[in-house]
Design an enzyme around this catalytic site. Structure first.
Site, PDB file in Angstrom:
ATOM      1  N   HIS A  52      -9.590  21.691  -4.445  1.00  0.00           N
ATOM      2  CA  HIS A  52      -8.999  22.639  -5.389  1.00  0.00           C
ATOM      3  C   HIS A  52      -7.494  22.700  -5.190  1.00  0.00           C
ATOM      4  CE1 HIS A  52      -9.162  25.131  -1.838  1.00  0.00           C
ATOM      5  NE2 HIS A  52     -10.480  25.263  -1.889  1.00  0.00           N
TER       6      HIS A  52
HETATM    7  P1  TYD Z   1     -14.309  27.607  -0.861  1.00  0.00           P
HETATM    8  O1  TYD Z   1     -13.034  27.836  -1.600  1.00  0.00           O
HETATM    9  O2  TYD Z   1     -15.357  26.797  -1.561  1.00  0.00           O
HETATM   10  O3  TYD Z   1     -14.005  26.948   0.557  1.00  0.00           O
HETATM   11  P2  TYD Z   1     -13.215  25.580   0.873  1.00  0.00           P
HETATM   12  O4  TYD Z   1     -11.823  25.742   0.388  1.00  0.00           O
HETATM   13  O5  TYD Z   1     -13.245  25.434   2.356  1.00  0.00           O
HETATM   14  O6  TYD Z   1     -13.953  24.465   0.217  1.00  0.00           O
HETATM   15  O7  TYD Z   1     -14.905  29.028  -0.448  1.00  0.00           O
HETATM   16  C1  TYD Z   1     -16.246  29.193  -0.020  1.00  0.00           C
HETATM   17  C2  TYD Z   1     -16.728  30.559  -0.482  1.00  0.00           C
HETATM   18  O8  TYD Z   1     -15.997  31.607   0.165  1.00  0.00           O
HETATM   19  C3  TYD Z   1     -16.587  30.779  -1.966  1.00  0.00           C
HETATM   20  O9  TYD Z   1     -17.745  31.458  -2.419  1.00  0.00           O
HETATM   21  C4  TYD Z   1     -15.401  31.705  -2.105  1.00  0.00           C
HETATM   22  C5  TYD Z   1     -15.402  32.466  -0.799  1.00  0.00           C
HETATM   23  N1  TYD Z   1     -14.057  32.829  -0.326  1.00  0.00           N
HETATM   24  C6  TYD Z   1     -13.667  34.163  -0.315  1.00  0.00           C
HETATM   25  O10 TYD Z   1     -14.429  35.066  -0.721  1.00  0.00           O
HETATM   26  N2  TYD Z   1     -12.432  34.489   0.142  1.00  0.00           N
HETATM   27  C7  TYD Z   1     -11.572  33.531   0.601  1.00  0.00           C
HETATM   28  O11 TYD Z   1     -10.437  33.869   1.032  1.00  0.00           O
HETATM   29  C8  TYD Z   1     -11.978  32.163   0.585  1.00  0.00           C
HETATM   30  C9  TYD Z   1     -11.044  31.069   1.060  1.00  0.00           C
HETATM   31  C10 TYD Z   1     -13.232  31.860   0.104  1.00  0.00           C
END
Ligand code: TYD
Length: 138
Positions: A52
């Site tokens: 992302h």
């Molecule tokens: P995600 O963005 O998919 O993680 P990565 O960047 O490591 O691939 O986030 C995983 C889950 O956690 C998703 O459901 C969103 C949640 N999340 C939060 O609630 N707060 C946060 O600060 C972050 C980074 C993720």
């Protein structure tokens, strides 16, 4: 180009016979005030995380334990991969850079410092959408 501002940071270490202590202060050791901290662990070697870009948030990623790799993409065809493998170094990632984390070691604990509170609306999770937004502003 956004990728030129991606760079490794080295944090002050205070090691003595008792072990190591690394200090990271917002605005001085990293270029933003820290508003959010999260960490990622238990990801297998074949997992890819991230995938992302963020419209508003800047990040610093630090492998406080173990190793991982981060690939950053500008959406214009350029990509750079960085190895995170020392607890006193981190990578600075500005806004509007696509990031992918992979090659996690079993003991990897990836600490992430962020400049903004979580807001899912400022995440771009489609690479095609990211390329479109970047091209619009190029
Ligand atoms: P995600 O963005 O998919 O993680 P990565 O960047 O490591 O691939 O986030 C995983 C889950 O956690 C998703 O459901 C969103 C949640 N999340 C939060 O609630 N707060 C946060 O600060 C972050 C980074 C993720």
């Amino acid at each position: 180009m956004a990728l030129e501002t991606v760079h490794m940071l080295e944090f002050p270490q205070h090691g003595d016979e008792r072990g190591h202590l690394v200090v990271i202060e917002g605005k001085s050791d990293i270029p933003f005030p820290i508003r959010r901290v999260f960490y990622i662990y238990g990801s297998d070697a074949e997992v890819m995380r991230g995938q992302h870009a963020n419209r508003r948030t800047e990040f610093v990623l630090i492998n406080v334990s173990g190793r991982s790799k981060v690939t950053v993409r500008d959406g214009l065809g350029n990509a750079v991969t960085f190895a995170l493998n020392r607890p006193h170094t981190g990578i600075y990632i500005p806004r509007m850079v696509w990031k992918e984390m992979c090659d996690f070691s079993a003991d990897s604990v990836l600490l992430v410092l962020a400049s903004e509170h979580y807001d899912s609306a400022e995440y771009i999770r489609s690479y095609d959408e990211f390329v479109k937004e970047v091209s619009r502003h190029a």
